[in-house]
Design an enzyme around this catalytic site. Structure first.
Site, PDB file in Angstrom:
ATOM      1  N   ASN A  56       1.428  -1.168  -0.376  1.00  0.00           N
ATOM      2  CA  ASN A  56       0.350   0.137   0.001  1.00  0.00           C
ATOM      3  C   ASN A  56       0.529   1.271   0.128  1.00  0.00           C
ATOM      4  O   ASN A  56       1.649   1.504   0.773  1.00  0.00           O
ATOM      5  CB  ASN A  56      -0.977  -0.117   1.554  1.00  0.00           C
ATOM      6  CG  ASN A  56      -2.063   1.074   1.062  1.00  0.00           C
ATOM      7  OD1 ASN A  56      -1.450   2.232   0.425  1.00  0.00           O
ATOM      8  ND2 ASN A  56      -2.456   1.017   2.308  1.00  0.00           N
ATOM      9  N   TRP A  57       0.611   2.134  -0.779  1.00  0.00           N
ATOM     10  CA  TRP A  57       2.312   3.007  -1.009  1.00  0.00           C
ATOM     11  C   TRP A  57       1.675   4.022  -0.988  1.00  0.00           C
ATOM     12  O   TRP A  57       2.003   5.155  -0.533  1.00  0.00           O
ATOM     13  CB  TRP A  57       2.330   3.278  -2.724  1.00  0.00           C
ATOM     14  CG  TRP A  57       3.089   2.716  -3.231  1.00  0.00           C
ATOM     15  CD1 TRP A  57       3.765   1.174  -2.632  1.00  0.00           C
ATOM     16  CD2 TRP A  57       4.180   1.711  -4.686  1.00  0.00           C
ATOM     17  NE1 TRP A  57       4.836   0.951  -3.250  1.00  0.00           N
ATOM     18  CE2 TRP A  57       4.704   1.352  -4.652  1.00  0.00           C
ATOM     19  CE3 TRP A  57       3.234   3.148  -5.743  1.00  0.00           C
ATOM     20  CZ2 TRP A  57       5.160   1.039  -5.612  1.00  0.00           C
ATOM     21  CZ3 TRP A  57       4.307   2.729  -6.882  1.00  0.00           C
ATOM     22  CH2 TRP A  57       5.075   1.505  -6.874  1.00  0.00           C
ATOM     23  N   LYS A  58       0.198   4.095  -0.467  1.00  0.00           N
ATOM     24  CA  LYS A  58      -0.423   5.566   0.339  1.00  0.00           C
ATOM     25  C   LYS A  58       0.090   7.185  -0.654  1.00  0.00           C
ATOM     26  O   LYS A  58      -0.550   6.867  -1.745  1.00  0.00           O
ATOM     27  CB  LYS A  58      -0.084   5.478   1.946  1.00  0.00           C
ATOM     28  CG  LYS A  58       0.215   4.431   2.967  1.00  0.00           C
ATOM     29  CD  LYS A  58       0.555   4.624   4.243  1.00  0.00           C
ATOM     30  CE  LYS A  58      -0.300   2.996   4.592  1.00  0.00           C
ATOM     31  NZ  LYS A  58       0.269   3.109   6.182  1.00  0.00           N
ATOM     32  N   HIS A 100      -9.279   0.989   4.646  1.00  0.00           N
ATOM     33  CA  HIS A 100      -8.230   1.485   5.397  1.00  0.00           C
ATOM     34  C   HIS A 100      -8.460   2.140   6.961  1.00  0.00           C
ATOM     35  O   HIS A 100      -9.191   3.386   6.908  1.00  0.00           O
ATOM     36  CB  HIS A 100      -6.836   1.833   4.601  1.00  0.00           C
ATOM     37  CG  HIS A 100      -5.930   1.446   4.854  1.00  0.00           C
ATOM     38  ND1 HIS A 100      -4.933   2.895   5.981  1.00  0.00           N
ATOM     39  CD2 HIS A 100      -4.538   1.093   4.705  1.00  0.00           C
ATOM     40  CE1 HIS A 100      -3.988   2.198   6.677  1.00  0.00           C
ATOM     41  NE2 HIS A 100      -3.532   1.140   6.213  1.00  0.00           N
ATOM     42  N   GLU A 103      -7.023   4.700   7.680  1.00  0.00           N
ATOM     43  CA  GLU A 103      -6.616   5.865   7.213  1.00  0.00           C
ATOM     44  C   GLU A 103      -7.540   6.659   6.639  1.00  0.00           C
ATOM     45  O   GLU A 103      -8.082   7.933   7.723  1.00  0.00           O
ATOM     46  CB  GLU A 103      -5.287   6.511   6.405  1.00  0.00           C
ATOM     47  CG  GLU A 103      -4.124   5.862   7.509  1.00  0.00           C
ATOM     48  CD  GLU A 103      -2.762   5.344   6.848  1.00  0.00           C
ATOM     49  OE1 GLU A 103      -2.849   5.387   5.657  1.00  0.00           O
ATOM     50  OE2 GLU A 103      -2.033   4.989   7.131  1.00  0.00           O
ATOM     51  N   GLU A 138      -4.862  -5.063  10.218  1.00  0.00           N
ATOM     52  CA  GLU A 138      -4.575  -4.083  10.860  1.00  0.00           C
ATOM     53  C   GLU A 138      -4.393  -3.226  12.088  1.00  0.00           C
ATOM     54  O   GLU A 138      -5.264  -2.115  11.771  1.00  0.00           O
ATOM     55  CB  GLU A 138      -4.516  -2.965   9.676  1.00  0.00           C
ATOM     56  CG  GLU A 138      -4.121  -3.742   8.408  1.00  0.00           C
ATOM     57  CD  GLU A 138      -3.110  -3.041   7.234  1.00  0.00           C
ATOM     58  OE1 GLU A 138      -2.174  -2.252   6.975  1.00  0.00           O
ATOM     59  OE2 GLU A 138      -4.050  -0.735   7.123  1.00  0.00           O
ATOM     60  N   GLY A 148       2.730   2.180  10.625  1.00  0.00           N
ATOM     61  CA  GLY A 148       3.848   3.456  10.708  1.00  0.00           C
ATOM     62  C   GLY A 148       4.604   3.437  11.988  1.00  0.00           C
ATOM     63  O   GLY A 148       5.165   4.444  11.869  1.00  0.00           O
ATOM     64  N   SER A 198       3.240  -2.282  10.114  1.00  0.00           N
ATOM     65  CA  SER A 198       5.327  -2.813  10.414  1.00  0.00           C
ATOM     66  C   SER A 198       6.039  -3.962   9.905  1.00  0.00           C
ATOM     67  O   SER A 198       6.904  -4.259  10.558  1.00  0.00           O
ATOM     68  CB  SER A 198       5.497  -2.182  11.498  1.00  0.00           C
ATOM     69  OG  SER A 198       5.572  -0.596  11.695  1.00  0.00           O
ATOM     70  N   GLY A 213       2.686  -1.284   4.278  1.00  0.00           N
ATOM     71  CA  GLY A 213       3.240   0.673   4.371  1.00  0.00           C
ATOM     72  C   GLY A 213       4.489   0.470   3.336  1.00  0.00           C
ATOM     73  O   GLY A 213       4.803   0.551   2.517  1.00  0.00           O
ATOM     74  N   GLY A 214       5.060   1.291   4.261  1.00  0.00           N
ATOM     75  CA  GLY A 214       6.725   1.420   4.443  1.00  0.00           C
ATOM     76  C   GLY A 214       7.667   0.915   3.468  1.00  0.00           C
ATOM     77  O   GLY A 214       8.318   1.210   2.437  1.00  0.00           O
TER      78      GLY A 214
HETATM   79  P1  13P Z   1       3.672   0.705   7.239  1.00  0.00           P
HETATM   80  O1  13P Z   1       3.967  -1.153   7.140  1.00  0.00           O
HETATM   81  O2  13P Z   1       4.305   1.794   7.162  1.00  0.00           O
HETATM   82  O3  13P Z   1       3.235  -0.144   8.833  1.00  0.00           O
HETATM   83  O4  13P Z   1       1.733   0.380   6.902  1.00  0.00           O
HETATM   84  C1  13P Z   1       1.190  -0.522   7.097  1.00  0.00           C
HETATM   85  C2  13P Z   1      -0.396  -0.281   6.853  1.00  0.00           C
HETATM   86  O5  13P Z   1      -1.008   0.963   6.519  1.00  0.00           O
HETATM   87  C3  13P Z   1      -0.642  -0.579   5.395  1.00  0.00           C
HETATM   88  O6  13P Z   1      -1.744  -0.775   4.675  1.00  0.00           O
END
Ligand code: 13P
Length: 253
Positions: A9-11, A95, A97, A167, A173, A213, A234-235
């Protein structure tokens, strides 16, 4: 055995050029594996170009969100019909967010899940508890209610194809990962909830990811757990090397 799914997920990261470079570097180095689906969810602006440039490769695309109706006066939104037309196979829904910053409710998530199936899109449905809910001992109750609401009106055949991403909000994050045991326990509870809503066959077919993470150094242990069928990352999905390494672990372990 359930096929694993690792989704990046590149956000709201990467320029178009950076996205294209990532895909060029990754697409031909992915293993052709029956063991894992490799998915990237870039900003929606890039989906059309990236679907085209990855055609015939194992790298699949997903959207990060969508509206629940096919068209209308909803400034800024993208629709299920638009994603289906571009042959985007996956869409992340609910998600944390989106729930937190864009007021997405369980009811809205449910409408989107129904809409996704009506267009042949596979939803990656996100659930997870906040730190307060975890500390109050409400993790299982919180995710069970999110699952119940997300799947309203969805039949067993559809549910088998859905993907759930567990999640925990406090792990996103933050560098804090749930322990593999914790992740497995909650993913197991989610599977049990699907069993209650449908039947054992559906519960054992549905794929459940862990997210929060995840990185090359911890994905192996997470994937070794009975109920963890993949990861929503994510990251650590932003760098070709770490994405490839995680897919490699999922394909071989
Ligand atoms: P991180 O892997 O950066 O913690 O993000 C997780 C996430 O929100 C994936 O959708």
């Amino acid at each position: 055995m359930r096929k694993r799914i690792i989704a990046g997920n590149w956000k709201m990261y990467k320029t178009m050029d950076e996205a294209k470079n990532f895909v060029e570097e990754v697409k031909d180095r992915l293993p052709e594996s029956d063991r894992v689906d490799a998915v990237i969810c870039p900003p929606s602006l890039y989906l059309s170009a990236l679907v085209e440039s990855t055609e015939g490769t194992p790298l699949k695309m997903g959207a990060q969100t969508m509206h629940d109706v096919d068209e209308g006066a909803f400034t800024g939104e993208i629709s299920p019909k638009m994603l289906a037309e571009l042959n985007v196979p996956f869409v992340i829904l609910g998600h944390s967010e989106r729930r937190q910053y864009f007021n997405e409710t369980d009811e809205a998530v449910n409408r989107k899940v129904v809409a996704a199936f009506s267009k042949g899109l596979t939803p990656i449905i996100c659930v997870g508890e906040s730190l307060d809910e975890r500390e109050a001992g409400k993790t299982v109750e919180t995710v069970a209610v999110q699952v119940q609401k997300a799947f309203e009106g969805i039949n067993a055949e559809q549910a088998k194809d859905a993907i759930i991403a567990y999640e925990p909000i406090w792990a996103i994050g933050t560098g804090k990962t749930a322990t593999a045991q914790d992740a497995n326990d909650v993913c197991g509870e989610i599977r049990a909830e699907i069993g209650k809503l449908y039947d054992d066959e559906t519960a054992s077919a549905i794929r459940i990811q862990y997210g929060g993470s995840v990185k090359p150094g911890n994905i192996g242990e997470l994937l070794s757990m009975e109920h963890v069928d993949g990861a929503l990352v994510g990251g650590a999905s932003l760098e070709p090397a770490s994405f490839l390494e995680m897919i490699g672990v999922a394909a071989n372990d």
